[in-house]
Design an enzyme around this catalytic site. Sequence first.
Site, PDB file in Angstrom:
ATOM      1  N   CYS A  47      57.909 -74.492  16.045  1.00  0.00           N
ATOM      2  CA  CYS A  47      57.629 -73.258  16.282  1.00  0.00           C
ATOM      3  C   CYS A  47      57.405 -72.537  15.139  1.00  0.00           C
ATOM      4  O   CYS A  47      56.563 -71.689  14.675  1.00  0.00           O
ATOM      5  CB  CYS A  47      58.259 -72.605  17.359  1.00  0.00           C
ATOM      6  SG  CYS A  47      58.772 -73.228  18.731  1.00  0.00           S
ATOM      7  N   CYS A  50      54.334 -71.580  12.471  1.00  0.00           N
ATOM      8  CA  CYS A  50      53.194 -70.502  12.673  1.00  0.00           C
ATOM      9  C   CYS A  50      53.736 -69.234  13.208  1.00  0.00           C
ATOM     10  O   CYS A  50      53.193 -68.379  12.806  1.00  0.00           O
ATOM     11  CB  CYS A  50      52.575 -70.999  14.213  1.00  0.00           C
ATOM     12  SG  CYS A  50      51.514 -72.543  13.926  1.00  0.00           S
ATOM     13  N   HIS A  51      54.940 -69.243  13.630  1.00  0.00           N
ATOM     14  CA  HIS A  51      55.626 -67.826  14.113  1.00  0.00           C
ATOM     15  C   HIS A  51      56.409 -67.279  13.167  1.00  0.00           C
ATOM     16  O   HIS A  51      56.892 -65.855  13.342  1.00  0.00           O
ATOM     17  CB  HIS A  51      56.195 -67.850  15.478  1.00  0.00           C
ATOM     18  CG  HIS A  51      55.316 -68.321  16.624  1.00  0.00           C
ATOM     19  ND1 HIS A  51      54.408 -67.574  17.221  1.00  0.00           N
ATOM     20  CD2 HIS A  51      55.054 -69.457  17.310  1.00  0.00           C
ATOM     21  CE1 HIS A  51      53.577 -68.236  18.039  1.00  0.00           C
ATOM     22  NE2 HIS A  51      54.095 -69.371  17.880  1.00  0.00           N
ATOM     23  N   MET A  88      47.551 -72.024  20.399  1.00  0.00           N
ATOM     24  CA  MET A  88      48.934 -72.245  20.775  1.00  0.00           C
ATOM     25  C   MET A  88      48.699 -73.738  21.527  1.00  0.00           C
ATOM     26  O   MET A  88      47.997 -73.984  22.471  1.00  0.00           O
ATOM     27  CB  MET A  88      49.323 -71.412  21.552  1.00  0.00           C
ATOM     28  CG  MET A  88      50.509 -71.529  22.391  1.00  0.00           C
ATOM     29  SD  MET A  88      52.112 -71.397  21.239  1.00  0.00           S
ATOM     30  CE  MET A  88      53.367 -71.740  22.512  1.00  0.00           C
ATOM     31  N   HIS A 327      46.471 -69.657   4.293  1.00  0.00           N
ATOM     32  CA  HIS A 327      46.882 -70.856   4.615  1.00  0.00           C
ATOM     33  C   HIS A 327      46.727 -72.063   3.870  1.00  0.00           C
ATOM     34  O   HIS A 327      47.089 -72.086   2.814  1.00  0.00           O
ATOM     35  CB  HIS A 327      46.731 -70.594   6.189  1.00  0.00           C
ATOM     36  CG  HIS A 327      47.427 -71.863   6.930  1.00  0.00           C
ATOM     37  ND1 HIS A 327      48.788 -72.064   7.060  1.00  0.00           N
ATOM     38  CD2 HIS A 327      46.978 -73.182   7.697  1.00  0.00           C
ATOM     39  CE1 HIS A 327      49.162 -73.225   7.660  1.00  0.00           C
ATOM     40  NE2 HIS A 327      47.958 -73.681   7.914  1.00  0.00           N
ATOM     41  N   HIS A 370      40.678 -72.993   9.947  1.00  0.00           N
ATOM     42  CA  HIS A 370      41.506 -73.982   9.428  1.00  0.00           C
ATOM     43  C   HIS A 370      40.656 -75.049   8.684  1.00  0.00           C
ATOM     44  O   HIS A 370      40.590 -76.178   9.429  1.00  0.00           O
ATOM     45  CB  HIS A 370      42.512 -74.362  10.685  1.00  0.00           C
ATOM     46  CG  HIS A 370      43.654 -74.890  10.264  1.00  0.00           C
ATOM     47  ND1 HIS A 370      43.761 -76.424   9.739  1.00  0.00           N
ATOM     48  CD2 HIS A 370      45.013 -74.517  10.391  1.00  0.00           C
ATOM     49  CE1 HIS A 370      45.149 -76.661   9.655  1.00  0.00           C
ATOM     50  NE2 HIS A 370      45.741 -75.533   9.885  1.00  0.00           N
TER      51      HIS A 370
END
Length: 547
Positions: A47, A50-51, A88, A327, A370
């Site tokens: 996780c 991303c978070h 997600m 990113h 992306h």
Amino acid sequence: TTPGGQYQPSLDVLGKGATEQPGTKPGDPNLTKAEFDKANQIYFERCAGCHGVLRKGATGKPLTPDLTKKLGFDYLRDFITYGSPGGMPNWGTSGQLEAADIDLMARYLLNTPAQPPEFGMKEMKDSWKVLVPVAQRPTKKMNKLDIDNLFSVTLRDAGEIALIDGTTKKIEHIIKSGYAVHISRMSASGRYLYIIGRDSKLNLIDLWMDPPQTVAELKIGTEARSVETSKFKGYEDKYAIAGAYWPPQYVLMDGATLEPIKVVSTRGMTEDTQEYHPEPRVASIVASHFKPEFVVNVKETGQVLLVNYQDLKNLKVTAIEAERFLHDGGFDKTGRYFLVAANARHKVAIVDTKEDKLVGVVETGGQTPHPGRGANLEHPKFGPVWATSHLGSETISFIGTDPEKHKQFAWKVVQTVEGQGGGSLFIKTHPKSENLYVDTPLNTDAEISSSVAVFKIKDLAGEKPTYKVLPIGQWSGISEGARRVVQGEFNKDGTEIWFSVWNNKAQDSAIVVVDDKTLTLKAVIRDRRLVTPTGKFNVFNTRNDVY
Ligand code: DHE
């Protein structure tokens, strides 16, 4: 319990130290120590990327308890189980997490996140090992490998990489690495291979040795994703740089030994509101071909740092205010302009590495671009373009990259087309290919996530270009699991493209090789040792930024 925010990591990836019950506040669901350790491990493995470690969000939504408590346990549990079209993953329905683990994660997220320890020069030096000193390394290639057409393949959950021959498709060697190697990068000469694990462990592999082996190791933090080496004339193989997610910092190293020379924090102000951010993670890094500089993309502050490695004592860094949540990205075909996804507001930022300045920030027309390194192609209407797919929508966007001969199209989205769906991570072509491949490994539909869409580049001239679907998962011969098809990578000659069929650790995975001319199956690499293959990096293409 310890006071809120105090954090005693239990994980290897978080350094040594005993585990204690995490800090809880009144009203937080109680987790036992064993539960907290387990949830923490899952959070860091699945996780945090991303978070964020502090759960402040970037590619993923913020998950601080003020927000998670409003969402509530049931919502969190269902969201983790089923995923979302926004990107997600469907951790439950894909079988990657058990129902009990998801229940645990939902409770964990209602608790206050805690801050892991720092990791500075002392910790780095303690972790640094030179296994084969430079003087004991060969002075010429000692093995029979065709290094230029070798693929370095991440075996994610095995903590290994495989070196696979691009012609015979034979697994030549398996090398132990950190956990879940994220990317492989080549030194300018092509001799050294650098790989970085999610746990921040960096391996330097000498491809001239027989067999190729790790000659130096270094840990640069507790979570990382990127590594690169100096490529400017006169600095070939001289320096390496790696970027960490935690602590938020980058480190400059000696290219041949990984001796850490300088650690630089990325904590600071966001480019837009000029507010302090405690966790600005280092995302992609590339080496400039025009100057002795690394292009370091800092996610949360949205700053592109051009780090000049000519004089490390008097370090010169040009900080470009670009756009937030930088990113992944890649160069245009000339190698002068760098295009990077900025996924806070669905944009791509473009930097001129010759003039060291921002060229522009464009909205891509899709949700959460992306690109991986993106795809450079000659568009039948708009000339040279760079393309990206999207995590949150089916859009594929083309951006003009030729300010000289196609000025009217430069740095504009000249076209958007629709692919199979959202959940795309990587898009790929090759200068010799007439095709553009788009994967969709995170799509929640199993058929879409196990196949790729292929556009004929010449068809992009039409009004509504269509694509062909290649059922790569089915071609692999594997019938079990989610069979996520991820990251196409060409061989050196640009005649075939390799895709990973990525299953769980306990299930079979494979690499499927497609003939680029005929779009037919050429080979399937299946082997017990091929555990969770993800990224594949052809030595020649990686070294020369061919994509
Ligand atoms: Fe990646 C590239 C970060 C999830 C496989 N990934 C990158 C880069 C970054 C990054 C910053 C660019 C490096 C560079 O060029 O210097 N990736 C992250 C995340 O933060 C994220 C979203 C969540 C996480 O927890 O890591 C994430 N990435 C994944 C995956 O789930 C993938 C599919 C499998 C895995 O290893 O976990 C994955 N990422 C890759 C690959 C590349 C990559 C194969 C290089 C692509 C290329 O062609 O260059």
